[in-house]
Every structure is written in C-alpha cells, then in structure tokens.
Write an enzyme that holds these catalytic residues in place. Structure first.
Site, PDB file in Angstrom:
ATOM      1  CG  MET A  14      12.627 -45.257  39.784  1.00 24.03           C
ATOM      2  SD  MET A  14      14.412 -45.255  40.079  1.00 24.03           S
ATOM      3  CE  MET A  14      14.679 -46.966  40.541  1.00 24.03           C
ATOM      4  CG  ASP A 107       8.698 -44.154  37.688  1.00 19.60           C
ATOM      5  OD1 ASP A 107       8.053 -43.171  37.280  1.00 19.60           O
ATOM      6  OD2 ASP A 107       9.173 -45.019  36.938  1.00 19.60           O
ATOM      7  CD  GLU A 108       8.442 -38.737  34.934  1.00 26.53           C
ATOM      8  OE1 GLU A 108       8.545 -37.865  34.090  1.00 26.53           O
ATOM      9  OE2 GLU A 108       7.385 -39.342  35.160  1.00 26.53           O
TER      10      GLU A 108
HETATM   11  P1  TTP Z   1       6.334 -45.287  34.069  1.00 28.98           P
HETATM   12  O1  TTP Z   1       7.642 -44.672  34.430  1.00 28.98           O
HETATM   13  O2  TTP Z   1       5.582 -44.692  32.935  1.00 28.98           O
HETATM   14  O3  TTP Z   1       6.535 -46.818  33.701  1.00 28.98           O
HETATM   15  P2  TTP Z   1       7.522 -47.886  34.332  1.00 28.98           P
HETATM   16  O4  TTP Z   1       8.432 -47.308  35.346  1.00 28.98           O
HETATM   17  O5  TTP Z   1       6.731 -49.055  34.797  1.00 28.98           O
HETATM   18  O6  TTP Z   1       8.344 -48.378  33.066  1.00 28.98           O
HETATM   19  P3  TTP Z   1       9.503 -47.597  32.275  1.00 28.98           P
HETATM   20  O7  TTP Z   1      10.709 -48.463  32.430  1.00 28.98           O
HETATM   21  O8  TTP Z   1       9.024 -47.543  30.875  1.00 28.98           O
HETATM   22  O9  TTP Z   1       9.646 -46.253  32.904  1.00 28.98           O
HETATM   23  O10 TTP Z   1       5.379 -45.296  35.316  1.00 28.98           O
HETATM   24  C1  TTP Z   1       5.846 -45.516  36.638  1.00 28.98           C
HETATM   25  C2  TTP Z   1       4.880 -46.353  37.420  1.00 28.98           C
HETATM   26  O11 TTP Z   1       3.606 -45.714  37.447  1.00 28.98           O
HETATM   27  C3  TTP Z   1       4.645 -47.729  36.812  1.00 28.98           C
HETATM   28  O12 TTP Z   1       5.582 -48.695  37.264  1.00 28.98           O
HETATM   29  C4  TTP Z   1       3.241 -48.040  37.228  1.00 28.98           C
HETATM   30  C5  TTP Z   1       2.564 -46.682  37.365  1.00 28.98           C
HETATM   31  N1  TTP Z   1       1.674 -46.438  36.206  1.00 28.98           N
HETATM   32  C6  TTP Z   1       0.313 -46.736  36.318  1.00 28.98           C
HETATM   33  O13 TTP Z   1      -0.157 -47.153  37.380  1.00 28.98           O
HETATM   34  N2  TTP Z   1      -0.494 -46.545  35.224  1.00 28.98           N
HETATM   35  C7  TTP Z   1      -0.009 -46.084  34.017  1.00 28.98           C
HETATM   36  O14 TTP Z   1      -0.782 -45.944  33.051  1.00 28.98           O
HETATM   37  C8  TTP Z   1       1.393 -45.785  33.922  1.00 28.98           C
HETATM   38  C9  TTP Z   1       1.973 -45.280  32.621  1.00 28.98           C
HETATM   39  C10 TTP Z   1       2.183 -45.980  35.029  1.00 28.98           C
HETATM   40 MG    MG Z   2       9.466 -45.536  34.954  1.00 22.20          MG
END
Ligand code: TTP
Ligand code: MG
Length: 385
Positions: A14, A107-108
């Site tokens: 996401m 989110d993955e």
């Molecule tokens: P990610 O998928 O790494 O980041 P994201 O979805 O915010 O952005 P991107 O579009 O680059 O994928 O992480 C998913 C969620 O996990 C993120 O929204 C918040 C949480 N998270 C943390 O709480 N601490 C962290 O260090 C990271 C990397 C993510």
């Molecule tokens: Mg993400």
C-alpha cells in the site's frame, strides 16, 4: 534436467499506508504534508505522505528532526487499530483472487496467482482488478509487482510507487538484474553494500561474475543467497497467513521519569492493551517481556515464562510488574513496553486445569470489559488499580 514449473507471484504494498488512511478519514488533509508518528517531540516517524517526503521526511526519523525539515507538516498520532481494520479489508479482497495469500506486514502481501489466470484473466488484468477493488472499497492506492518469484515481485512493486504496476516477465529478468542496484536486495545492509562495491559489484547482475563458493567465502551463508538472486532465482514459496509470533505495546514517554509508581501504572496499561489484542486475535502466550529504554538510549529487555499460556490482563500485568520491580532503575526511563510471545491459538479448546479454574474469575472480568469496550470504544474504560 528437471523443469521447475513457472510461477506467477504478485507482491502488493500500500502507498504511504498510515498517512493515506489519515487523509482518507480527514479529506481536508489531502495533498498536504502529513506525518504520522510517535507522541510529541520524542517519538519517531512511522510514515509520511509523499508530499512530506519531498521535504526529506522519512520513516524512523525522530519527530523533532522531521519538524525541522518540514515545519508546515501536519503531525498526527498513530491509530494502529484503524490501520489494522483497513488492512483486514484489503486482505479479504486479496483472498478473492487466490487462497495463496501471504501477509508480510500490515500493508504488504504476496499472492501466488499461478492458478488464478484461468479465472480472472492474465497477470496484468488481475493486478488491475485488485487495484480497482481496493480503490473502490477502501479509497486507497497500492503498488503491485508481478514476477516469476517473490524476490523479483517485491523489487518490482517498489519500482513505480505510488500507484504503480510493474511486471517482469521471465525473458526480462536478466536485463532487469543487470541494472538493479545491489542496495535494492531486501536484507542487504550498508556493510554488505560496501563489501560488494569493493569487488566492483554495483548491480545485482554483476554478482554473476563470481561463483557461489567465492561469494560464500566473502559473505558466509548469505553469499549462497546472493548467488541465487544474481541468477534471478528464488524458490521460496508463498506461505499462508504467517503465525503471529508476538504481540506488544510500548510508548516513548513525554518526559523521562524514574517515578516507580508512574512506571508501574504504565506497565499495567500496556499489559492491558496487549492482553486485549491477544483476546481479539484469539491467542494466548506464555512468555511476558518487559522492554525499557533509558535516557541515554541504552535498552534492556527482561522476560519470564509462565506455566500455562494466558490472555489475562491480570496475569500479564502482574508478571510485567514483577519484571519491572526486578530492574535496576538507576537512570531515568524514556520508553516502556510489554510484549507477549510463545503464542498459541485459543480457537482449539485447551485442556482444563486447576490453574484455569482459578483464572476463571479474571477471564470473566476481562470478557465483560471487552464487551463494554466494543460498545463504547477502547478509550472509555480502564481497569481500576
Ligand atoms: P511501508 O510500506 O514501508 O511504507 P508506506 O506504506 O508508508 O509507504 P510506501 O508508499 O513507501 O510503501 O510501511 C507500511 C506502514 O508501516 C507505514 O505506513 C507505517 C508503518 N511503518 C512504521 O511504523 N515504521 C517504519 O519504520 C516503517 C518503514 C513503516
Ligand atoms: Mg507501503
């Protein structure tokens, strides 16, 4: 030669997940630099909207530093429960396309869609359907990578964020790897990158110049993995819903403290949060761990394992408090956390024991409190202490 059947793996991640949900719930935030993270000035950034990333704000950056880089940023606290709710909705959508879904984080996920193409169209069409349904049913965007294995699918999903779709077909793998910087290999840290650069290796494809034995000599067991990846090979399967290994709740305090009564109160409140989540997930655990970070950023974890797994607020709270009282608290504390691990599911009937009968009263209290929480929300009720 044994021919390994070709697979089609889809990786979905996401976009700016926590920040995107905040914008969804408060539409006036759309297009603004939104930063979600720990309390006050003392926590770290969980994530930032793409608008805030333009100012150099990123995950894991201390909040005070993010405020320096982006003073006009809108700083919001983390609402884990809400994000979990959306995450579950997305997972349910994914499961409509294949039962082979492996959630990796909030989110993955990986999907093995090898067998889904006959039902839903080719890989690109499946990705399109997934994106449309997620947009329609949650209002969020995602990025998708499709490739013959998990490693390549993950790298692909990161290529065109946000709202990206990247497909790597079998014929394109070699060209793709010859340009892919080694930093993009999941799990490769700064030191390995430096080590690889030392040998003139900049792209993943460059690793092909060295044989497996050589890479093992340089990088130990990881060398063998590097060798496989260099050839675009990754046999790891999509594993159905991972077991949750532990649940935890922690917080960085507004100001450092050595007030034992206050620390006991905090430990109790985090024990309560963890036990509530255990009951929601229908899990029980045997190992209770207390985590403390001191003002000088040094960290300490102490754990104890009890005889029977539990989800009782009282038992978890008492154990964590015992660990706290055992701690040499010579410095002021800046972070407190409670975790429960060694988990097992409770859907299966567990064996009766005297212990369980003794815990019956606590179980009833917890259940009654959970019911009230469900009705009035988590915030209104706290166990009297
Ligand atoms: P990610 O998928 O790494 O980041 P994201 O979805 O915010 O952005 P991107 O579009 O680059 O994928 O992480 C998913 C969620 O996990 C993120 O929204 C918040 C949480 N998270 C943390 O709480 N601490 C962290 O260090 C990271 C990397 C993510
Ligand atoms: Mg993400």
């Amino acid at each position: 030669m044994v021919k390994i059947p070709a697979r089609t793996i889809l990786h979905i991640d996401m976009d700016a997940f926590f920040a995107a949900i905040e914008m969804l719930d408060s539409p006036h935030l759309k297009g603004k630099p939104v930063i979600v993270g720990g309390s006050g000035n003392r926590g770290v950034v969980s994530t930032a909207s793409y608008e805030a990333r333009r100012f150099g704000v990123c995950s894991a950056m201390p909040i005070f530093k993010a405020k320096g880089k982006c003073p006009q940023g809108i700083f919001l606290p983390v609402r884990k429960e809400r994000y979990g709710e959306v995450s579950k909705k997305i997972l349910d959508i994914l499961k409509d396309f294949t039962p082979l879904v492996e959630p990796v984080s909030i989110d993955e996920a990986y999907l093995d869609i090898t067998g889904s193409e006959a039902l839903f169209g080719n890989a690109e069409e499946i990705a399109g359907h997934i994106k449309t349904r997620i947009a329609k049913e949650t209002g969020l965007t995602c990025s998708i990578g499709i490739a013959p294995n998990k490693f390549l699918a993950k790298v692909a999903s990161e290529m065109h964020k946000p709202d990206g779709l990247t497909i790597i077909s079998v014929d394109e793998v070699d060209t793709f790897l010859s340009r892919l910087p080694i930093e993009r290999i999941p799990g490769v840290g700064k030191r390995t990158v430096e080590g690889l650069r030392h040998y003139g290796i900049k792209a993943v494809g460059d690793l092909k110049r060295f044989n497996k034995e050589q890479l093992i000599r340089w990088f130990g067991a990881f060398g063998s993995r590097l060798h496989e990846l260099a050839h675009g090979r990754d046999d790891s399967a999509v594993v159905l819903e991972r077991e949750i290994k532990s649940l935890s709740s922690e917080e960085t305090l507004e100001s450092d403290t050595e007030d034992l009564a206050y620390l006991k109160h905090l430990v109790g409140s985090h024990a309560e949060k963890v036990s509530w989540r255990l009951r929601q997930e229908e899990l029980k655990g045997r190992t209770i761990t207390l985590k403390i970070k001191f003002e000088d950023f040094s960290e300490m974890s102490k754990g104890l394992t009890i005889a029977h797994s539990t989800d009782s607020t009282k038992i978890i709270s008492d154990s964590a408090t015992e660990l706290l009282l055992d701690c040499p608290l010579k410095r002021r504390v800046r972070l407190v956390g409670v975790a429960v691990s060694n988990l097992e599911g409770t859907k299966r009937e567990s064996q009766g024991s005297l212990f369980m009968q003794e815990g019956e009263k606590e179980r009833k209290t917890d259940k009654a409190l959970d019911e009230i929480r469900k009705k009035f929300g988590g915030k209104v009720i706290k166990r009297g202490r």
